[in-house]
Design a protein around this motif. Sequence first.
Motif, PDB file in Angstrom:
ATOM      1  N   VAL A   8       0.839  -1.206   0.000  1.00 37.52           N
ATOM      2  CA  VAL A   8       0.000   0.000   0.000  1.00 37.52           C
ATOM      3  C   VAL A   8       0.869   1.251   0.000  1.00 37.52           C
ATOM      4  CG1 VAL A   8      -1.831  -1.202   1.247  1.00 37.52           C
ATOM      5  CG2 VAL A   8      -0.175   0.160   2.534  1.00 37.52           C
ATOM      6  N   LEU A   9       0.289   2.306  -0.555  1.00 37.80           N
ATOM      7  CA  LEU A   9       0.860   3.651  -0.412  1.00 37.80           C
ATOM      8  C   LEU A   9      -0.071   4.401   0.530  1.00 37.80           C
ATOM      9  CD1 LEU A   9       0.926   6.865  -1.150  1.00 37.80           C
ATOM     10  CD2 LEU A   9       3.087   5.647  -1.324  1.00 37.80           C
ATOM     11  N   LEU A  10       0.420   4.749   1.704  1.00 38.75           N
ATOM     12  CA  LEU A  10      -0.368   5.463   2.711  1.00 38.75           C
ATOM     13  C   LEU A  10      -0.034   6.941   2.647  1.00 38.75           C
ATOM     14  CD1 LEU A  10      -2.244   5.523   5.214  1.00 38.75           C
ATOM     15  CD2 LEU A  10      -0.229   4.989   6.606  1.00 38.75           C
ATOM     16  N   LYS A  11      -1.040   7.757   2.345  1.00 36.19           N
ATOM     17  CA  LYS A  11      -0.857   9.216   2.330  1.00 36.19           C
ATOM     18  C   LYS A  11      -1.403   9.773   3.642  1.00 36.19           C
ATOM     19  CE  LYS A  11      -0.565  13.554   1.596  1.00 36.19           C
ATOM     20  NZ  LYS A  11      -1.650  14.371   1.062  1.00 36.19           N
ATOM     21  N   LEU A  12      -0.538  10.464   4.386  1.00 33.92           N
ATOM     22  CA  LEU A  12      -0.933  11.107   5.636  1.00 33.92           C
ATOM     23  C   LEU A  12      -0.843  12.615   5.476  1.00 33.92           C
ATOM     24  CD1 LEU A  12       1.083   8.852   8.118  1.00 33.92           C
ATOM     25  CD2 LEU A  12      -1.361   8.701   7.577  1.00 33.92           C
ATOM     26  N   SER A  13      -1.777  13.319   6.063  1.00 35.10           N
ATOM     27  CA  SER A  13      -1.736  14.784   5.975  1.00 35.10           C
ATOM     28  C   SER A  13      -0.863  15.354   7.080  1.00 35.10           C
ATOM     29  CB  SER A  13      -3.149  15.374   6.075  1.00 35.10           C
ATOM     30  OG  SER A  13      -3.623  15.352   7.403  1.00 35.10           O
ATOM     31  N   LYS A 159      -5.703   7.053   1.641  1.00 33.09           N
ATOM     32  CA  LYS A 159      -5.598   8.465   2.001  1.00 33.09           C
ATOM     33  C   LYS A 159      -6.201   8.664   3.387  1.00 33.09           C
ATOM     34  CE  LYS A 159      -6.854  13.120   0.342  1.00 33.09           C
ATOM     35  NZ  LYS A 159      -5.586  13.789   0.618  1.00 33.09           N
ATOM     36  N   GLY A 160      -5.315   8.745   4.394  1.00 30.58           N
ATOM     37  CA  GLY A 160      -5.765   8.919   5.767  1.00 30.58           C
ATOM     38  C   GLY A 160      -6.081  10.375   6.058  1.00 30.58           C
ATOM     39  N   THR A 161      -7.312  10.646   6.464  1.00 34.82           N
ATOM     40  CA  THR A 161      -7.748  12.018   6.729  1.00 34.82           C
ATOM     41  C   THR A 161      -8.393  12.083   8.116  1.00 34.82           C
ATOM     42  OG1 THR A 161      -9.982  11.733   5.834  1.00 34.82           O
ATOM     43  CG2 THR A 161      -8.232  12.272   4.257  1.00 34.82           C
ATOM     44  N   ARG A 162      -8.998  13.212   8.414  1.00 34.80           N
ATOM     45  CA  ARG A 162      -9.684  13.334   9.710  1.00 34.80           C
ATOM     46  C   ARG A 162     -11.199  13.129   9.563  1.00 34.80           C
ATOM     47  NH1 ARG A 162      -8.528  19.833  10.443  1.00 34.80           N
ATOM     48  NH2 ARG A 162      -9.866  20.577   8.750  1.00 34.80           N
ATOM     49  N   VAL A 163     -11.670  12.859   8.337  1.00 32.76           N
ATOM     50  CA  VAL A 163     -13.079  12.509   8.120  1.00 32.76           C
ATOM     51  C   VAL A 163     -13.137  11.071   7.625  1.00 32.76           C
ATOM     52  CG1 VAL A 163     -13.879  14.859   7.693  1.00 32.76           C
ATOM     53  CG2 VAL A 163     -13.032  13.485   5.783  1.00 32.76           C
ATOM     54  N   ARG A 191     -18.381  16.128 -10.014  1.00 33.99           N
ATOM     55  CA  ARG A 191     -19.036  16.749  -8.860  1.00 33.99           C
ATOM     56  C   ARG A 191     -18.173  17.836  -8.226  1.00 33.99           C
ATOM     57  NH1 ARG A 191     -23.173  14.218  -5.793  1.00 33.99           N
ATOM     58  NH2 ARG A 191     -24.110  12.403  -6.803  1.00 33.99           N
ATOM     59  N   GLY A 192     -16.920  17.934  -8.666  1.00 30.86           N
ATOM     60  CA  GLY A 192     -16.011  18.934  -8.094  1.00 30.86           C
ATOM     61  C   GLY A 192     -15.664  18.663  -6.648  1.00 30.86           C
ATOM     62  N   LEU A 193     -15.597  17.388  -6.270  1.00 36.05           N
ATOM     63  CA  LEU A 193     -15.309  17.029  -4.886  1.00 36.05           C
ATOM     64  C   LEU A 193     -13.824  17.218  -4.585  1.00 36.05           C
ATOM     65  CD1 LEU A 193     -17.470  13.784  -4.662  1.00 36.05           C
ATOM     66  CD2 LEU A 193     -18.077  16.072  -3.856  1.00 36.05           C
ATOM     67  N   LYS A 194     -13.539  17.760  -3.424  1.00 35.74           N
ATOM     68  CA  LYS A 194     -12.157  18.084  -3.055  1.00 35.74           C
ATOM     69  C   LYS A 194     -11.484  16.898  -2.371  1.00 35.74           C
ATOM     70  CE  LYS A 194     -12.884  22.303  -4.502  1.00 35.74           C
ATOM     71  NZ  LYS A 194     -12.349  22.741  -5.801  1.00 35.74           N
ATOM     72  N   VAL A 195     -11.379  15.800  -3.091  1.00 33.33           N
ATOM     73  CA  VAL A 195     -10.726  14.614  -2.547  1.00 33.33           C
ATOM     74  C   VAL A 195      -9.220  14.782  -2.655  1.00 33.33           C
ATOM     75  CG1 VAL A 195     -10.499  12.109  -2.733  1.00 33.33           C
ATOM     76  CG2 VAL A 195     -12.684  13.215  -3.291  1.00 33.33           C
ATOM     77  N   MET A 196      -8.763  15.017  -3.867  1.00 36.24           N
ATOM     78  CA  MET A 196      -7.358  15.298  -4.164  1.00 36.24           C
ATOM     79  C   MET A 196      -7.361  16.295  -5.309  1.00 36.24           C
ATOM     80  SD  MET A 196      -5.458  11.586  -4.060  1.00 36.24           S
ATOM     81  CE  MET A 196      -6.079  11.107  -5.666  1.00 36.24           C
ATOM     82  N   ASP A 197      -6.194  16.833  -5.638  1.00 34.20           N
ATOM     83  CA  ASP A 197      -6.160  17.732  -6.786  1.00 34.20           C
ATOM     84  C   ASP A 197      -6.350  16.917  -8.069  1.00 34.20           C
ATOM     85  OD1 ASP A 197      -3.311  17.351  -8.148  1.00 34.20           O
ATOM     86  OD2 ASP A 197      -3.048  17.253  -5.975  1.00 34.20           O
ATOM     87  N   LEU A 198      -6.697  17.615  -9.158  1.00 27.69           N
ATOM     88  CA  LEU A 198      -7.058  16.933 -10.398  1.00 27.69           C
ATOM     89  C   LEU A 198      -5.905  16.132 -10.989  1.00 27.69           C
ATOM     90  CD1 LEU A 198      -9.199  19.701 -12.150  1.00 27.69           C
ATOM     91  CD2 LEU A 198      -9.976  17.718 -10.841  1.00 27.69           C
ATOM     92  N   ASP A 217      -7.427   9.034  12.055  1.00 28.66           N
ATOM     93  CA  ASP A 217      -7.253   9.505  13.425  1.00 28.66           C
ATOM     94  C   ASP A 217      -7.974   8.634  14.455  1.00 28.66           C
ATOM     95  OD1 ASP A 217      -5.792  11.457  12.253  1.00 28.66           O
ATOM     96  OD2 ASP A 217      -7.215  13.086  12.592  1.00 28.66           O
ATOM     97  N   THR A 218      -8.759   7.663  13.995  1.00 25.68           N
ATOM     98  CA  THR A 218      -9.399   6.712  14.897  1.00 25.68           C
ATOM     99  C   THR A 218      -8.555   5.450  14.942  1.00 25.68           C
ATOM    100  OG1 THR A 218     -11.616   7.558  14.405  1.00 25.68           O
ATOM    101  CG2 THR A 218     -11.476   5.345  15.336  1.00 25.68           C
TER     102      THR A 218
END
Length: 236
Positions: A8-13, A159-163, A191-198, A217-218
Amino acid sequence: MEPKYRRVLLKLSGESLMGKQGYGIDTDRLNEYARQIMEICSMGVQVAIVIGGGNIFRGVSGAAKGFNRVKGDQMGMLATVINSLALSSALDAIGQPAKVFTALNMYPIGDYYSNRVAIEALQRGEVAVIAGGTGNPFFTTDTGSALRGIEVEADVMLKGTRVDGIYTADPEKDPTATKFDKITYDEVYNRGLKVMDLTATALCKENHLPIVVFDMDTPGNLLKVIKGEPIGTLVY
């Protein structure tokens, strides 16, 4: 239980590393991340990691305040190196081998990245922490994550996020927002969702790299994703 994903590639903010501090690195959050990562490594999962630098410096924000954009993005790259060193140190401290790679030559701080040496580290059971984004300005760490995930032949980008996934709108601002269990790359774009940049989304689509967006975060959620439990949102 056999893991659903082997590599896996884990992306952390970077922002997540702040915890409740508002700036810098919360060691409790950092150590919790390290424990979760070690837990999946103990199952035989190979883990490459890309961390953002927003808890220290964001190039885009710097440019808005008058910094030269190229220099601002280079400062952001250095912020990701700081976070990567912190995470590798936390992993080493609990007995999980980790190696830092940098997109720009910064030896001895980290080894100069190539997909070959990163894959060799993964095969040895080391966590490959890949810093410096793509090594170029005007590209986000999301794009860097997509690129590195493709290069190391990961099964999935986590993609690990806080949501806890992707919603129709920002759930922190819109209480009527509803969550997607699955969504296509094209629908994210339309839908223009802000998941990642285009750029990152297009890279993943063109190279058939699925993305799982989940709440990192959980404690325990990373393991649930690896086991294939239905948490977060799958982008395919």
